[in-house]
Design a protein around this motif. Structure first.
Motif, PDB file in Angstrom:
ATOM      1  N   LEU A  97       7.214  -3.633  -3.435  1.00 51.17           N
ATOM      2  CA  LEU A  97       7.581  -2.896  -2.225  1.00 51.17           C
ATOM      3  C   LEU A  97       7.668  -1.401  -2.503  1.00 51.17           C
ATOM      4  O   LEU A  97       8.143  -0.995  -3.568  1.00 51.17           O
ATOM      5  CB  LEU A  97       8.976  -3.304  -1.725  1.00 51.17           C
ATOM      6  N   GLY A  98       7.247  -0.585  -1.522  1.00 48.78           N
ATOM      7  CA  GLY A  98       7.665   0.804  -1.449  1.00 48.78           C
ATOM      8  C   GLY A  98       8.836   0.849  -0.481  1.00 48.78           C
ATOM      9  O   GLY A  98       9.346  -0.197  -0.044  1.00 48.78           O
ATOM     10  N   ILE A  99       9.260   2.026  -0.104  1.00 50.90           N
ATOM     11  CA  ILE A  99      10.324   2.139   0.900  1.00 50.90           C
ATOM     12  C   ILE A  99      10.040   3.379   1.739  1.00 50.90           C
ATOM     13  O   ILE A  99       9.547   4.393   1.222  1.00 50.90           O
ATOM     14  CB  ILE A  99      11.721   2.206   0.231  1.00 50.90           C
ATOM     15  N   GLY A 100      10.319   3.295   3.030  1.00 48.56           N
ATOM     16  CA  GLY A 100      10.154   4.468   3.895  1.00 48.56           C
ATOM     17  C   GLY A 100      11.375   5.371   3.790  1.00 48.56           C
ATOM     18  O   GLY A 100      12.442   4.951   3.341  1.00 48.56           O
ATOM     19  N   ARG A 101      11.212   6.604   4.241  1.00 48.63           N
ATOM     20  CA  ARG A 101      12.352   7.536   4.242  1.00 48.63           C
ATOM     21  C   ARG A 101      13.480   7.001   5.100  1.00 48.63           C
ATOM     22  O   ARG A 101      14.641   7.330   4.898  1.00 48.63           O
ATOM     23  CB  ARG A 101      11.915   8.900   4.808  1.00 48.63           C
ATOM     24  N   GLY A 105      14.236   3.852   5.272  1.00 52.46           N
ATOM     25  CA  GLY A 105      14.698   2.569   4.730  1.00 52.46           C
ATOM     26  C   GLY A 105      13.819   1.396   5.108  1.00 52.46           C
ATOM     27  O   GLY A 105      14.178   0.239   4.832  1.00 52.46           O
ATOM     28  N   HIS A 106      12.663   1.662   5.725  1.00 50.72           N
ATOM     29  CA  HIS A 106      11.816   0.510   6.083  1.00 50.72           C
ATOM     30  C   HIS A 106      11.188  -0.105   4.837  1.00 50.72           C
ATOM     31  O   HIS A 106      10.963   0.561   3.831  1.00 50.72           O
ATOM     32  CB  HIS A 106      10.769   0.860   7.150  1.00 50.72           C
ATOM     33  N   ILE A 107      10.925  -1.403   4.902  1.00 45.75           N
ATOM     34  CA  ILE A 107      10.138  -2.095   3.874  1.00 45.75           C
ATOM     35  C   ILE A 107       9.050  -2.870   4.613  1.00 45.75           C
ATOM     36  O   ILE A 107       9.313  -3.483   5.636  1.00 45.75           O
ATOM     37  CB  ILE A 107      10.997  -3.012   2.953  1.00 45.75           C
ATOM     38  N   SER A 125      12.420  12.771  -1.078  1.00 44.29           N
ATOM     39  CA  SER A 125      12.526  12.332   0.322  1.00 44.29           C
ATOM     40  C   SER A 125      13.019  10.885   0.431  1.00 44.29           C
ATOM     41  O   SER A 125      13.434  10.452   1.499  1.00 44.29           O
ATOM     42  CB  SER A 125      11.175  12.479   1.032  1.00 44.29           C
ATOM     43  N   LYS A 126      12.991  10.136  -0.674  1.00 40.12           N
ATOM     44  CA  LYS A 126      13.439   8.739  -0.643  1.00 40.12           C
ATOM     45  C   LYS A 126      14.885   8.583  -1.150  1.00 40.12           C
ATOM     46  O   LYS A 126      15.424   7.476  -1.145  1.00 40.12           O
ATOM     47  CB  LYS A 126      12.522   7.858  -1.504  1.00 40.12           C
ATOM     48  N   ALA A 127      15.507   9.670  -1.607  1.00 38.32           N
ATOM     49  CA  ALA A 127      16.824   9.554  -2.257  1.00 38.32           C
ATOM     50  C   ALA A 127      17.872   8.937  -1.325  1.00 38.32           C
ATOM     51  O   ALA A 127      18.649   8.065  -1.731  1.00 38.32           O
ATOM     52  CB  ALA A 127      17.290  10.918  -2.754  1.00 38.32           C
ATOM     53  N   ALA A 158       0.942  10.531   8.710  1.00 39.46           N
ATOM     54  CA  ALA A 158      -0.066  11.435   9.277  1.00 39.46           C
ATOM     55  C   ALA A 158      -0.858  12.127   8.184  1.00 39.46           C
ATOM     56  O   ALA A 158      -1.997  12.545   8.403  1.00 39.46           O
ATOM     57  CB  ALA A 158       0.600  12.469  10.181  1.00 39.46           C
ATOM     58  N   ARG A 159      -0.291  12.214   6.971  1.00 36.44           N
ATOM     59  CA  ARG A 159      -1.004  12.909   5.888  1.00 36.44           C
ATOM     60  C   ARG A 159      -2.327  12.227   5.533  1.00 36.44           C
ATOM     61  O   ARG A 159      -3.207  12.855   4.980  1.00 36.44           O
ATOM     62  CB  ARG A 159      -0.111  13.032   4.645  1.00 36.44           C
ATOM     63  N   PHE A 160      -2.451  10.946   5.855  1.00 32.83           N
ATOM     64  CA  PHE A 160      -3.695  10.234   5.552  1.00 32.83           C
ATOM     65  C   PHE A 160      -4.741  10.400   6.662  1.00 32.83           C
ATOM     66  O   PHE A 160      -5.902  10.072   6.481  1.00 32.83           O
ATOM     67  CB  PHE A 160      -3.427   8.739   5.349  1.00 32.83           C
ATOM     68  N   THR A 187       0.858  -1.193   0.000  1.00 33.57           N
ATOM     69  CA  THR A 187       0.000   0.000   0.000  1.00 33.57           C
ATOM     70  C   THR A 187       0.895   1.245   0.000  1.00 33.57           C
ATOM     71  O   THR A 187       2.108   1.142  -0.153  1.00 33.57           O
ATOM     72  CB  THR A 187      -0.916  -0.010   1.234  1.00 33.57           C
ATOM     73  N   GLY A 188       0.298   2.412   0.190  1.00 38.02           N
ATOM     74  CA  GLY A 188       1.067   3.663   0.171  1.00 38.02           C
ATOM     75  C   GLY A 188       0.789   4.417  -1.121  1.00 38.02           C
ATOM     76  O   GLY A 188       0.147   3.900  -2.037  1.00 38.02           O
ATOM     77  N   SER A 189       1.314   5.624  -1.202  1.00 34.92           N
ATOM     78  CA  SER A 189       1.072   6.449  -2.401  1.00 34.92           C
ATOM     79  C   SER A 189       1.817   5.885  -3.601  1.00 34.92           C
ATOM     80  O   SER A 189       1.339   5.971  -4.729  1.00 34.92           O
ATOM     81  CB  SER A 189       1.569   7.872  -2.186  1.00 34.92           C
ATOM     82  N   THR A 190       2.996   5.331  -3.370  1.00 40.48           N
ATOM     83  CA  THR A 190       3.873   4.949  -4.481  1.00 40.48           C
ATOM     84  C   THR A 190       3.228   3.952  -5.450  1.00 40.48           C
ATOM     85  O   THR A 190       3.288   4.180  -6.660  1.00 40.48           O
ATOM     86  CB  THR A 190       5.203   4.379  -3.937  1.00 40.48           C
ATOM     87  N   PRO A 191       2.642   2.849  -5.003  1.00 34.20           N
ATOM     88  CA  PRO A 191       2.217   1.832  -5.977  1.00 34.20           C
ATOM     89  C   PRO A 191       0.928   2.135  -6.719  1.00 34.20           C
ATOM     90  O   PRO A 191       0.546   1.369  -7.609  1.00 34.20           O
ATOM     91  CB  PRO A 191       2.049   0.562  -5.126  1.00 34.20           C
ATOM     92  N   ILE A 192       0.248   3.238  -6.408  1.00 35.49           N
ATOM     93  CA  ILE A 192      -1.077   3.473  -7.009  1.00 35.49           C
ATOM     94  C   ILE A 192      -1.044   3.409  -8.546  1.00 35.49           C
ATOM     95  O   ILE A 192      -1.875   2.719  -9.156  1.00 35.49           O
ATOM     96  CB  ILE A 192      -1.701   4.785  -6.471  1.00 35.49           C
TER      97      ILE A 192
HETATM   98  P1  PGA Z   1       4.630   5.715   0.399  1.00 35.27           P
HETATM   99  O1  PGA Z   1       5.027   4.697   1.535  1.00 35.27           O
HETATM  100  O2  PGA Z   1       4.524   4.932  -0.878  1.00 35.27           O
HETATM  101  O3  PGA Z   1       3.314   6.285   0.814  1.00 35.27           O
HETATM  102  O4  PGA Z   1       5.720   6.737   0.330  1.00 35.27           O
HETATM  103  C1  PGA Z   1       6.025   3.765   1.300  1.00 35.27           C
HETATM  104  C2  PGA Z   1       6.427   3.093   2.592  1.00 35.27           C
HETATM  105  O5  PGA Z   1       6.388   3.744   3.655  1.00 35.27           O
HETATM  106  O6  PGA Z   1       6.807   1.916   2.547  1.00 35.27           O
END
Ligand code: PGA
Length: 240
Positions: free
Chosen positions: A128-132, A134-136, A198-200, A163-165, A36-41
């Motif tokens: 997978l997405g990734i957190g800022r 580095g979480h998966i 923010s993910k760089a 929190a944005r959601f 889930t998350g914004s990335t895979p939409i």
């Molecule tokens: P995001 O979340 O796609 O909403 O940035 C990704 C994640 O936290 O794994």
């Protein structure tokens, strides 16, 4: 590890959709690991559009989601159950009995979830997405890598990012249930999508940094079939 940078976020996500569609075409009863998350939409939008045009068929596909919040009802519009219903499940011909999300309602649920993945023959492709940080999934930076599906306490960074959601950071659940790093590493192929500046740093540390549970995604360096797809912003530290 295969790494590709795309002109924009939509192209990076659609490339992930291409890989999932190819998997379904190759094996009609594929087991998909979903995020889930914004990335895979945009990836889900591609899959829905190909389904509607008759290019792919979900009739025999099985799915397992990475994670879910603990303490909010699955019918709550902010649950990951609801997210998946909205973006994929209600729009394609997945059978309800073939769709799985973890649930934190009892301490046995993680074990049962791992067993259900095993019974399905394991995950063919894990998105997978990734957190800022580095979480998966919700595998947050920690002293050790996790193994199976487990309940986690979210970090302040993740609570702030999510929190944005919600109405405010105070409303974000403090706990979630997540597949472990062991589940993710057991998938036959892993596709990680990262978009936005923010993910760089997380992308750089995942690919070039030391393998450490402080950057959970860094263990993907050891995965035999891992593809990382980014837009220009998320890939910007990787240019040299
Ligand atoms: P995001 O979340 O796609 O909403 O940035 C990704 C994640 O936290 O794994």
């Amino acid at each position: 590890m295969e790494f590709h940078v795309y002109e924009n976020a939509r192209a990076a996500c659609e490339a992930a959709g291409v890989l999932i569609a190819a998997q379904i075409t190759r094996k009609g009863d594929s087991v998909l690991g979903l995020a889930t998350g914004s990335t895979p939409i945009p990836a889900y939008e591609m899959l829905v559009s190909w389904y509607k045009r008759g290019v792919i068929d979900f009739d025999r596909v099985r799915t397992f989601n990475l994670d879910e919040y603990v303490g909010i009802d699955e019918k709550n519009p902010l649950s990951y159950h609801s997210f998946m219903e909205e973006h994929l499940f209600s729009k394609v011909n997945l059978r309800p009995e073939n769709v799985h999300l973890p649930s934190g309602r009892s301490s046995l649920d993680g074990v049962a979830y791992d067993e259900a993945i095993r019974q399905a023959g394991g995950i063919d492709i894990q998105l997978l997405g990734i957190g800022r940080n580095g979480h998966i999934g919700f595998n947050e930076p920690a002293a050790d890598f996790t193994y199976g599906t487990h309940v986690v306490t979210l970090t302040e960074d993740t609570i702030e990012a999510n929190a944005r959601f919600f109405n405010s950071a105070d409303d974000v659940p403090r706990q979630a249930i997540s597949m472990g790093i062991g589940n993710i590493m057991s998938a036959r192929c892993v596709v990680l999508v990262a978009t936005g500046e923010s993910k760089a740093n997380a992308v750089y540390r995942t690919i070039r940094g030391p393998i450490t549970p402080e950057v959970p995604a860094s263990i993907l360096q050891l995965h035999p079939c891992c593809v990382i797809l980014t837009d220009r912003e998320a890939g910007k530290l990787m240019t040299d």
